[in-house]
Structures are given as structure tokens and as C-alpha cells.
Design a protein around this motif. Sequence first.
Motif, PDB file in Angstrom:
ATOM      1  N   GLN A   1       4.982   2.133 -18.230  1.00 25.76           N
ATOM      2  CA  GLN A   1       3.894   1.839 -17.294  1.00 25.76           C
ATOM      3  C   GLN A   1       4.407   1.083 -16.064  1.00 25.76           C
ATOM      4  OE1 GLN A   1       1.067  -0.333 -19.721  1.00 25.76           O
ATOM      5  NE2 GLN A   1       0.070   1.566 -20.443  1.00 25.76           N
ATOM      6  N   ALA A   2       3.592   1.101 -15.003  1.00 31.85           N
ATOM      7  CA  ALA A   2       3.910   0.380 -13.762  1.00 31.85           C
ATOM      8  C   ALA A   2       2.616  -0.069 -13.100  1.00 31.85           C
ATOM      9  CB  ALA A   2       4.695   1.275 -12.803  1.00 31.85           C
ATOM     10  N   VAL A   3       2.715  -1.113 -12.293  1.00 34.31           N
ATOM     11  CA  VAL A   3       1.579  -1.604 -11.506  1.00 34.31           C
ATOM     12  C   VAL A   3       1.999  -1.620 -10.040  1.00 34.31           C
ATOM     13  CG1 VAL A   3       0.151  -3.618 -10.948  1.00 34.31           C
ATOM     14  CG2 VAL A   3       0.501  -2.956 -13.336  1.00 34.31           C
ATOM     15  N   ARG A   4       1.186  -0.987  -9.192  1.00 35.76           N
ATOM     16  CA  ARG A   4       1.438  -1.045  -7.746  1.00 35.76           C
ATOM     17  C   ARG A   4       1.256  -2.499  -7.312  1.00 35.76           C
ATOM     18  NH1 ARG A   4       3.465  -0.512  -3.170  1.00 35.76           N
ATOM     19  NH2 ARG A   4       2.519   0.734  -1.515  1.00 35.76           N
ATOM     20  N   ILE A   5       2.278  -3.071  -6.654  1.00 38.49           N
ATOM     21  CA  ILE A   5       2.250  -4.494  -6.324  1.00 38.49           C
ATOM     22  C   ILE A   5       2.650  -4.707  -4.867  1.00 38.49           C
ATOM     23  CG2 ILE A   5       4.655  -5.051  -6.948  1.00 38.49           C
ATOM     24  CD1 ILE A   5       3.496  -7.584  -8.369  1.00 38.49           C
ATOM     25  N   PHE A   6       2.139  -5.786  -4.300  1.00 39.30           N
ATOM     26  CA  PHE A   6       2.418  -6.100  -2.902  1.00 39.30           C
ATOM     27  C   PHE A   6       3.030  -7.489  -2.790  1.00 39.30           C
ATOM     28  CE2 PHE A   6      -0.786  -2.864  -3.024  1.00 39.30           C
ATOM     29  CZ  PHE A   6      -0.422  -1.988  -2.005  1.00 39.30           C
ATOM     30  N   THR A   7       3.730  -7.721  -1.687  1.00 38.96           N
ATOM     31  CA  THR A   7       4.447  -8.981  -1.490  1.00 38.96           C
ATOM     32  C   THR A   7       3.513 -10.174  -1.671  1.00 38.96           C
ATOM     33  OG1 THR A   7       5.934  -7.899   0.075  1.00 38.96           O
ATOM     34  CG2 THR A   7       5.867 -10.307   0.132  1.00 38.96           C
ATOM     35  N   GLY A   8       3.951 -11.133  -2.490  1.00 35.97           N
ATOM     36  CA  GLY A   8       3.195 -12.361  -2.715  1.00 35.97           C
ATOM     37  C   GLY A   8       2.267 -12.311  -3.899  1.00 35.97           C
TER      38      GLY A   8
ATOM     39  N   GLY B   1       5.998  -2.703  -3.721  1.00 37.67           N
ATOM     40  CA  GLY B   1       6.611  -1.725  -4.615  1.00 37.67           C
ATOM     41  C   GLY B   1       5.848  -1.591  -5.911  1.00 37.67           C
ATOM     42  N   TYR B   2       6.577  -1.608  -7.033  1.00 37.36           N
ATOM     43  CA  TYR B   2       5.957  -1.432  -8.347  1.00 37.36           C
ATOM     44  C   TYR B   2       6.547  -2.438  -9.318  1.00 37.36           C
ATOM     45  CZ  TYR B   2       3.997   2.895  -6.544  1.00 37.36           C
ATOM     46  OH  TYR B   2       3.305   3.797  -5.802  1.00 37.36           O
TER      47      TYR B   2
ATOM     48  N   GLU C   1       8.578   7.647  -5.629  1.00 34.96           N
ATOM     49  CA  GLU C   1       7.719   8.740  -5.150  1.00 34.96           C
ATOM     50  C   GLU C   1       6.488   8.759  -6.030  1.00 34.96           C
ATOM     51  OE1 GLU C   1      10.034  12.281  -5.372  1.00 34.96           O
ATOM     52  OE2 GLU C   1      11.464  11.655  -3.810  1.00 34.96           O
ATOM     53  N   ALA C   2       5.317   8.567  -5.444  1.00 32.99           N
ATOM     54  CA  ALA C   2       4.078   8.462  -6.212  1.00 32.99           C
ATOM     55  C   ALA C   2       3.235   9.713  -6.028  1.00 32.99           C
ATOM     56  CB  ALA C   2       3.297   7.231  -5.777  1.00 32.99           C
ATOM     57  N   ALA C   3       2.613  10.159  -7.129  1.00 30.77           N
ATOM     58  CA  ALA C   3       1.696  11.305  -7.074  1.00 30.77           C
ATOM     59  C   ALA C   3       0.955  11.406  -8.401  1.00 30.77           C
ATOM     60  CB  ALA C   3       2.462  12.605  -6.805  1.00 30.77           C
ATOM     61  N   ASP C   4      -0.351  11.746  -8.301  1.00 31.86           N
ATOM     62  CA  ASP C   4      -1.168  12.061  -9.474  1.00 31.86           C
ATOM     63  C   ASP C   4      -1.156  10.947 -10.515  1.00 31.86           C
ATOM     64  OD1 ASP C   4      -1.714  14.555  -8.323  1.00 31.86           O
ATOM     65  OD2 ASP C   4       0.121  15.404  -9.199  1.00 31.86           O
ATOM     66  N   GLY C   5      -1.296   9.676 -10.060  1.00 32.30           N
ATOM     67  CA  GLY C   5      -1.394   8.562 -10.996  1.00 32.30           C
ATOM     68  C   GLY C   5      -0.083   8.180 -11.646  1.00 32.30           C
ATOM     69  N   GLN C   6       0.988   8.730 -11.152  1.00 31.99           N
ATOM     70  CA  GLN C   6       2.299   8.384 -11.680  1.00 31.99           C
ATOM     71  C   GLN C   6       3.245   8.015 -10.541  1.00 31.99           C
ATOM     72  OE1 GLN C   6       3.534  11.766 -14.119  1.00 31.99           O
ATOM     73  NE2 GLN C   6       2.776  10.694 -15.936  1.00 31.99           N
ATOM     74  N   VAL C   7       4.342   7.348 -10.908  1.00 29.95           N
ATOM     75  CA  VAL C   7       5.359   7.015  -9.919  1.00 29.95           C
ATOM     76  C   VAL C   7       6.731   7.386 -10.493  1.00 29.95           C
ATOM     77  CG1 VAL C   7       5.561   4.602 -10.696  1.00 29.95           C
ATOM     78  CG2 VAL C   7       6.305   5.241  -8.395  1.00 29.95           C
ATOM     79  N   ALA C   8       7.520   8.055  -9.676  1.00 30.51           N
ATOM     80  CA  ALA C   8       8.887   8.388 -10.069  1.00 30.51           C
ATOM     81  C   ALA C   8       9.833   7.392  -9.399  1.00 30.51           C
ATOM     82  CB  ALA C   8       9.233   9.813  -9.656  1.00 30.51           C
ATOM     83  N   VAL C   9      10.643   6.698 -10.188  1.00 28.72           N
ATOM     84  CA  VAL C   9      11.634   5.756  -9.662  1.00 28.72           C
ATOM     85  C   VAL C   9      12.923   6.534  -9.463  1.00 28.72           C
ATOM     86  CG1 VAL C   9      12.908   3.624 -10.084  1.00 28.72           C
ATOM     87  CG2 VAL C   9      10.524   3.832 -10.839  1.00 28.72           C
ATOM     88  N   THR C  10      13.411   6.547  -8.201  1.00 25.85           N
ATOM     89  CA  THR C  10      14.544   7.401  -7.870  1.00 25.85           C
ATOM     90  C   THR C  10      15.873   6.649  -7.776  1.00 25.85           C
ATOM     91  OG1 THR C  10      14.037   7.107  -5.523  1.00 25.85           O
ATOM     92  CG2 THR C  10      13.067   9.018  -6.630  1.00 25.85           C
TER      93      THR C  10
ATOM     94  N   GLN D   1       9.117   0.160  -2.824  1.00 21.88           N
ATOM     95  CA  GLN D   1       8.438   1.441  -2.680  1.00 21.88           C
ATOM     96  C   GLN D   1       9.323   2.510  -2.063  1.00 21.88           C
ATOM     97  OE1 GLN D   1       5.050   0.148  -0.390  1.00 21.88           O
ATOM     98  NE2 GLN D   1       6.039   0.578   1.581  1.00 21.88           N
ATOM     99  N   GLU D   2      10.350   2.087  -1.283  1.00 20.63           N
ATOM    100  CA  GLU D   2      11.261   3.074  -0.691  1.00 20.63           C
ATOM    101  C   GLU D   2      12.054   3.836  -1.748  1.00 20.63           C
ATOM    102  OE1 GLU D   2      10.867  -0.285   2.381  1.00 20.63           O
ATOM    103  OE2 GLU D   2      10.893  -0.051   0.188  1.00 20.63           O
ATOM    104  N   ASN D   3      12.160   3.258  -2.950  1.00 24.18           N
ATOM    105  CA  ASN D   3      12.921   3.903  -4.038  1.00 24.18           C
ATOM    106  C   ASN D   3      12.016   4.601  -5.039  1.00 24.18           C
ATOM    107  OD1 ASN D   3      15.212   2.896  -2.855  1.00 24.18           O
ATOM    108  ND2 ASN D   3      15.409   1.155  -4.244  1.00 24.18           N
TER     109      ASN D   3
END
Length: 401
Positions: free
Chosen positions: A90-97, A55-56, A114-123, A110-112
Motif C-alpha cells: 500500500q501507499a499514501v499520496r503525501i505532500f511536503t510537511g 510523493g508517496y 507513475e500513478a493510474a487507476d488507484g495505483q502507483v508504480a514506483v520506478t 513523485q518524479e520516481n
Amino acid sequence: MALMPVAEAKDRILKDAKALPRENVPLHHCAGRVLAAGIKAKRDQPPFPASAMDGYAVRFADVQAVPARLKVIGTAPAGHGFGGTVKAGQAVRIFTGAPVPEGADTVVIQENTEAADGQVAVTVAAQRAGQHIRRKGLDFAKGEELLPRGTLLGAREIGLAAAMNWPDLPVTKRPKVAIFTTGDELVSPGTTPRPDQIVSSNSFALSAFVRRYGGEAVDLGIIPDNLKAISRAVRKASGAEILLTTGGASVGDHDLVQAALKAEGIALDFWKIALRPGKPLMFARNGTQRILGLPGNPVSALVCSRIFLKPLLSALLGLPPAEDVVKARLGSDLPANDQRQDYLRATVARGGDGSFEATPFKLQDSSMQRALTQAHGLIVRPPFAPAVRAGDLVDLLLLDF
């Protein structure tokens, strides 16, 4: 000569038995070994706040209300932490572990988003700070003793030790058990016996038994009924903690084990116990070595091993005494017992409530190995036990070899 009670024989065999010295063994070779010392974690696990989801990594303050649009400033895969600091918006794309970067205190899945154009919308709004983050030391902390002395090491314990950063472990040395079988009537499996010979099975069964309970088996083979040959075998076994012999322990013209021990200056501790099967069991000590002269009958040899050898191996490995006798309901009637403690081979069923029901085989001849293979336990009948009926409670020694 009065027969020795089973309990007294067991006490004599186990007297002064204590754990053998320790040795360090690589982790890959520790399965089935026994820890000789407690071990402590060498690091925290996890060693840093870690993401529990893909997720982020964000600041909780930024995602309490949605929709929230954040700038993605980097990526943090597992094994490659993000070196910067997450600031407001700000946010950082992060993975498990992966380590949670500085400044972030929450992970949104990440299911919550929507990412586009260097940004992420938290829904979907985060429920709390720290969501989807495993705190440092969540599993264990550096310095905690997680595996105590006397632990029998299996897959779970070895996996934990590896996570604690132990490449090798202090374990108790395996008791070395030398085994030989006596008898001119015996031949090895795969050969063609004469009409007056039988195929030997005891050394194979006993070697498997020793390995099953943590010992190192050394098979010295079949020894002929010859005093000098048996004496040589006794001397050859002198470096073992335990010597097991089968056959030749009685007092017939061809039963020479006792005579061989005497010739080597080894005094007999006892011979003949109030046990069925296994009456002619013999015990002696040669310095620190314990010598068990087991009956030649295959069933007697293994039953005696279950009663006496297993607890001896456990003591030499530093394992605590096992409480392995349980209560079971009897599946069929049994008559009164005589002066010998009986160990009756039995099938065992488990009821829905977890209780045991044990049904003895009708034939209990000590030469019948098939019944022992089919048995799940041994019904223990004390000397002079009265007759019992089906449904009565009896003691049951479970078999696991």
C-alpha cells in the motif's frame, strides 16, 4: 586640575551598571530587544515524522526492488494527516510537511512514480528506510534552551521563538534616556534662525543613537540659558535611567548645567577628561540615574556617546561587553600625540584578506558633522603616542550608528 584618563572615566560611568528588570512583550514587538531569561522549546520541531517531499508514503520493504506497484489508500496533505495504517503493498499520496502515516517508513518522490487507476508504480528503488522523512525533533526537542539570556533578538531569533511556540518573550526593559540641549543660540530644524543663531541637531542625533542601541529616547527639547529652566528640565528627567545634556557643561557665564545640578542637590562625579574630541564631558549620579553632560559640539557629543553611552546602554540591557576595537593599517602618516586620547574620524577599507585600512580625515574639527557621516571608524591614539607612518598598525573603533 589633571585630566581624567578615558579608561577611568568609562569605569566610573559603568560602575554597578546592571540589567534592568524584565517585562513580557508580544513577539511582534520583540525586534531589537534583549532576552532577560533563556527560553526553552515548548514542543518538538517537527512534532511528528514529516514528509520532506511531495510523493508517496510507503514501506521500504515494498520499494527496494522496482518496478513496484502499490495500491493508493489515501491522501495526506499538510495539516491533514492520514488516519489509517500503511500495510504491505500500500501507499499514501503525501505532500511536503504532512505527517508520515503509521506503517510507512519511507517517502518516494513523485518524479520516481507513475500513478493510474488507484495505483502507483514506483520506478526508482528507494535507497534506504527513512528516505525523504524529517524525523520528529530533527530541528529541536521540547525542553532544549535554544535562545540564552542576553540574546539580541532579530528576525532569525524571533522566528525561532515563534517555532518554539512562544507568543511573547521575557525581555529587559528599555533604558529610558531623557535628552535636552541648552543654548539661546539654538533653534529647531525648519525654523528661520536669527543671524546669531544655529540649527540644533544634537537632540535628534542622540535620540537616534539611543534607539539604535536599544534605549527609549525622551526628547525634552531646547532649554534656554536660564538656571531655573535648566533645573526644571533636570527635575522633569528624574524618572529616566539616563539623562543626557548637551552644551552648557563648561564654566563660562552661560554654561549653567553644572550650577543647575548643584541647585538640585546633585554632586558632580567628574568633569574634564583627557579626550579629543570631548574634553568637557561631565558625569554625575542622581540616585540610580546617571547623568552625562555631553559637549555641545555635534561631533564631540556623538563620539562621547560611542565611547561611553553605548556600553552603558548595553550594560543596562544585560548585553555582554563588546570587543569593538580592531587593528587596522594606517593609510597616512600621523604625528606624535599629546596628553589627550585622540579619536580621529577615518575612512575604512577592507582588504581581500579581511584586514582593515584606516585613513584619517585631514580636518578633525569637532563641529564638522559631514566628516563624521562619511567616516567608518575612529582611529584611537593613546596619550603621548609616538608618530606613526602609513602602513603601521593602529587601534580602530568601528562606527555602526
